[in-house]
Design a protein around this motif. Structure first.
Motif, mmCIF file in Angstrom:
data_model
loop_
_atom_site.group_PDB
_atom_site.id
_atom_site.type_symbol
_atom_site.label_atom_id
_atom_site.label_comp_id
_atom_site.label_asym_id
_atom_site.label_seq_id
_atom_site.Cartn_x
_atom_site.Cartn_y
_atom_site.Cartn_z
ATOM 1 N N ARG A 47 -12.787 6.257 23.505
ATOM 2 C CA ARG A 47 -13.066 6.399 24.938
ATOM 3 C C ARG A 47 -13.126 7.857 25.353
ATOM 4 O O ARG A 47 -13.703 8.187 26.387
ATOM 5 C CB ARG A 47 -12.009 5.674 25.757
ATOM 6 C CG ARG A 47 -12.083 4.167 25.630
ATOM 7 C CD ARG A 47 -10.904 3.566 26.285
ATOM 8 N NE ARG A 47 -9.743 3.952 25.461
ATOM 9 C CZ ARG A 47 -8.557 3.416 25.546
ATOM 10 N NH1 ARG A 47 -8.329 2.497 26.434
ATOM 11 N NH2 ARG A 47 -7.576 3.793 24.758
ATOM 12 N N LEU A 48 -12.539 8.759 24.567
ATOM 13 C CA LEU A 48 -12.558 10.180 24.888
ATOM 14 C C LEU A 48 -13.743 10.907 24.258
ATOM 15 O O LEU A 48 -13.900 12.111 24.454
ATOM 16 C CB LEU A 48 -11.251 10.837 24.448
ATOM 17 C CG LEU A 48 -10.011 10.367 25.210
ATOM 18 C CD1 LEU A 48 -8.765 11.015 24.648
ATOM 19 C CD2 LEU A 48 -10.148 10.678 26.678
ATOM 20 N N LEU A 49 -14.581 10.210 23.545
ATOM 21 C CA LEU A 49 -15.748 10.829 22.933
ATOM 22 C C LEU A 49 -16.708 11.427 23.968
ATOM 23 O O LEU A 49 -17.231 12.519 23.742
ATOM 24 C CB LEU A 49 -16.462 9.820 22.038
ATOM 25 C CG LEU A 49 -17.396 10.387 20.975
ATOM 26 C CD1 LEU A 49 -16.644 11.333 20.056
ATOM 27 C CD2 LEU A 49 -18.014 9.267 20.171
ATOM 28 N N PRO A 50 -16.942 10.794 25.125
ATOM 29 C CA PRO A 50 -17.796 11.438 26.134
ATOM 30 C C PRO A 50 -17.228 12.766 26.644
ATOM 31 O O PRO A 50 -17.981 13.690 26.945
ATOM 32 C CB PRO A 50 -17.873 10.416 27.260
ATOM 33 C CG PRO A 50 -17.609 9.120 26.620
ATOM 34 C CD PRO A 50 -16.633 9.404 25.508
ATOM 35 N N GLY A 51 -15.909 12.882 26.710
ATOM 36 C CA GLY A 51 -15.307 14.141 27.137
ATOM 37 C C GLY A 51 -15.553 15.259 26.144
ATOM 38 O O GLY A 51 -15.834 16.391 26.535
ATOM 39 N N THR A 52 -15.462 14.947 24.864
ATOM 40 C CA THR A 52 -15.742 15.972 23.862
ATOM 41 C C THR A 52 -17.222 16.315 23.838
ATOM 42 O O THR A 52 -17.588 17.472 23.630
ATOM 43 C CB THR A 52 -15.276 15.533 22.466
ATOM 44 O OG1 THR A 52 -15.984 14.376 22.072
ATOM 45 C CG2 THR A 52 -13.793 15.270 22.434
ATOM 46 N N ALA A 53 -18.073 15.342 24.072
ATOM 47 C CA ALA A 53 -19.512 15.614 24.115
ATOM 48 C C ALA A 53 -19.856 16.509 25.297
ATOM 49 O O ALA A 53 -20.616 17.480 25.161
ATOM 50 C CB ALA A 53 -20.290 14.311 24.184
ATOM 51 N N LEU A 54 -19.296 16.206 26.455
ATOM 52 C CA LEU A 54 -19.541 17.019 27.637
ATOM 53 C C LEU A 54 -18.988 18.432 27.460
ATOM 54 O O LEU A 54 -19.645 19.413 27.797
ATOM 55 C CB LEU A 54 -18.921 16.356 28.867
ATOM 56 C CG LEU A 54 -19.095 17.099 30.188
ATOM 57 C CD1 LEU A 54 -20.557 17.189 30.567
ATOM 58 C CD2 LEU A 54 -18.294 16.395 31.280
#
Length: 103
Positions: A47-54
């Motif tokens: 679920r934290l993958l979008p945060g690392t992508a951003l």
């Protein structure tokens, strides 16, 4: 909220790490945001993958625009491609760690 904090931390620690790089390039032996993102994925699941992508995208855009502060398409495309590659790398690291480590 956790994704936004992770994105901000990724970009901030990436910039701090580049300040420690050997001039004139962007080469550094240890890149703290990579470890932060892998730990975030291991502890918070995917679920934290979008945060690392951003965070990766913000960081790559930040270092790409810094000299002139103008928006150019080649730099944007390069930043987005680098973000996609780094996100997939973290995705695979998290997947392999979850599959191979006990617990």
């Amino acid at each position: 909220m956790r994704n936004l904090l992770l994105a901000f931390g990724y970009a901030l620690f990436g910039r701090i790490a580049l300040l420690l790089a050997i001039p004139p390039g962007h080469a550094i032996t240890v890149f703290p945001p990579a470890g932060i993102s892998v730990i975030a994925i291991l502890t918070g699941d995917y679920r934290l993958l979008p945060g690392t992508a951003l965070g990766s995208c913000i960081f790559n855009l930040w270092i790409g625009y810094e000299p002139s502060w103008t928006v150019r398409r080649p730099q944007s495309a390069c930043a987005i491609n680098m973000e996609i590659i780094s996100t997939q790398t973290r995705n695979m690291k998290g997947f392999l760690n979850q599959r191979t480590l006990p617990g």
